[in-house]
Design a protein around this motif. Structure first.
Motif, PDB file in Angstrom:
ATOM      1  N   ASN A  82      82.786  13.838  -5.204  1.00 25.08           N
ATOM      2  CA  ASN A  82      82.403  13.147  -3.969  1.00 25.08           C
ATOM      3  C   ASN A  82      81.032  13.549  -3.451  1.00 25.08           C
ATOM      4  O   ASN A  82      80.727  13.365  -2.290  1.00 25.08           O
ATOM      5  N   ALA A  83      80.194  14.117  -4.287  1.00 19.26           N
ATOM      6  CA  ALA A  83      78.819  14.414  -3.907  1.00 19.26           C
ATOM      7  C   ALA A  83      77.910  13.482  -4.695  1.00 19.26           C
ATOM      8  O   ALA A  83      77.154  13.894  -5.557  1.00 19.26           O
ATOM      9  N   GLY A  84      78.033  12.202  -4.429  1.00 23.50           N
ATOM     10  CA  GLY A  84      77.282  11.201  -5.169  1.00 23.50           C
ATOM     11  C   GLY A  84      78.036  10.667  -6.371  1.00 23.50           C
ATOM     12  O   GLY A  84      77.665   9.656  -6.943  1.00 23.50           O
ATOM     13  N   THR A 106      72.469   8.504   3.902  1.00 26.10           N
ATOM     14  CA  THR A 106      71.352   9.424   4.131  1.00 26.10           C
ATOM     15  C   THR A 106      71.664  10.865   3.753  1.00 26.10           C
ATOM     16  O   THR A 106      70.799  11.714   3.857  1.00 26.10           O
ATOM     17  N   ASP A 107      72.876  11.184   3.344  1.00 29.24           N
ATOM     18  CA  ASP A 107      73.186  12.596   3.045  1.00 29.24           C
ATOM     19  C   ASP A 107      73.611  12.756   1.582  1.00 29.24           C
ATOM     20  O   ASP A 107      73.248  11.965   0.731  1.00 29.24           O
ATOM     21  N   ASP A 108      74.421  13.766   1.311  1.00 31.08           N
ATOM     22  CA  ASP A 108      74.809  14.105  -0.056  1.00 31.08           C
ATOM     23  C   ASP A 108      75.830  13.148  -0.670  1.00 31.08           C
ATOM     24  O   ASP A 108      76.267  13.374  -1.794  1.00 31.08           O
ATOM     25  N   ASP A 109      76.221  12.107   0.057  1.00 30.92           N
ATOM     26  CA  ASP A 109      77.131  11.112  -0.517  1.00 30.92           C
ATOM     27  C   ASP A 109      76.431  10.270  -1.583  1.00 30.92           C
ATOM     28  O   ASP A 109      77.076   9.535  -2.316  1.00 30.92           O
ATOM     29  N   SER A 110      75.109  10.337  -1.639  1.00 29.16           N
ATOM     30  CA  SER A 110      74.370   9.511  -2.591  1.00 29.16           C
ATOM     31  C   SER A 110      73.153  10.276  -3.112  1.00 29.16           C
ATOM     32  O   SER A 110      72.751  11.285  -2.549  1.00 29.16           O
ATOM     33  N   PHE A 111      72.606   9.760  -4.212  1.00 25.20           N
ATOM     34  CA  PHE A 111      71.413  10.347  -4.820  1.00 25.20           C
ATOM     35  C   PHE A 111      70.192   9.550  -4.396  1.00 25.20           C
ATOM     36  O   PHE A 111      70.252   8.325  -4.292  1.00 25.20           O
ATOM     37  N   ARG A 125      68.670   4.639  -2.531  1.00 23.97           N
ATOM     38  CA  ARG A 125      69.682   5.632  -2.907  1.00 23.97           C
ATOM     39  C   ARG A 125      70.771   4.949  -3.720  1.00 23.97           C
ATOM     40  O   ARG A 125      70.936   3.737  -3.677  1.00 23.97           O
ATOM     41  N   PHE A 127      74.950   5.787  -5.707  1.00 21.03           N
ATOM     42  CA  PHE A 127      76.059   6.683  -6.043  1.00 21.03           C
ATOM     43  C   PHE A 127      76.819   6.084  -7.220  1.00 21.03           C
ATOM     44  O   PHE A 127      76.631   4.921  -7.579  1.00 21.03           O
TER      45      PHE A 127
END
Length: 178
Positions: A82-84, A106-111, A125, A127
């Motif tokens: 779940n970090a991208g 905008t956070d660590d949910d996507s690259f 970004r 994911f």
């Protein structure tokens, strides 16, 4: 014989008609000019919005290609934590809100896109999400054993591109088989 002087007399009611007709024509031409101006302003806004949408679309395409390239190179998603990189949706969540609507882009949910787009566009970004396994040709997932053919694993890459102005958000998805 009568003598012709070349001068015609007009009645008093006809003396201001030319002025009134000229003013009416001027009013009509002014209204036509205002309509043309507002029409061209609208067309300019439409062209600007189209250009912003195209820029956001191209940014999302670049992020999508970057995600696929990173997956091919093996530099991302060694674990689906779940970090991208997200695990397949559970059967209970089918029909729930799609993941791209619920994550924070905008956070660590996507690259973040690793390349350079140039200009002042926000960084696109993406994911990756695993999809449920599919049976290989000639196989059945209901069988307890697949034999020597493992099920096919597919991934879904979802990318978001935005423009600097509204309404510039574009979401693209692609299916990917490692």
């Amino acid at each position: 014989m009568s003598q012709f002087t070349g001068h015609r007399q007009t009645t008093g009611a006809q003396q201001g008609v030319v002025l009134v007709v000229a003013l009416l024509l001027l009013l009509v031409l002014t209204l036509i000019g205002l309509a043309a101006t507002s029409g061209s302003t609208l067309e300019e806004k439409m062209a600007s919005n189209h250009q912003d949408h195209q820029a956001a679309f191209q940014a999302a395409e670049a992020a999508l290609a970057d995600g696929e390239h990173q997956l091919t190179a093996g530099t991302i998603c060694s674990a689906f934590d779940n970090a991208g990189c997200f695990a397949p949706p559970s059967p209970a969540s089918v029909g729930a809100t799609t993941l791209w609507k619920s994550i924070d882009w905008t956070d660590d949910d996507s690259f973040a896109y690793s390349g350079s787009l140039g200009g002042s566009l926000p960084t696109p970004r993406y994911f990756v999400q695993q999809l449920p396994p599919e049976p290989a040709p000639g196989q059945n997932l209901g069988l307890s054993e697949y034999g020597n053919v493992p099920p096919l694993q597919f991934l879904q890459v979802t990318a978001e591109g935005t423009s600097t102005d509204e309404p510039g958000e574009v979401i693209l998805q692609s299916g990917f088989r490692p």
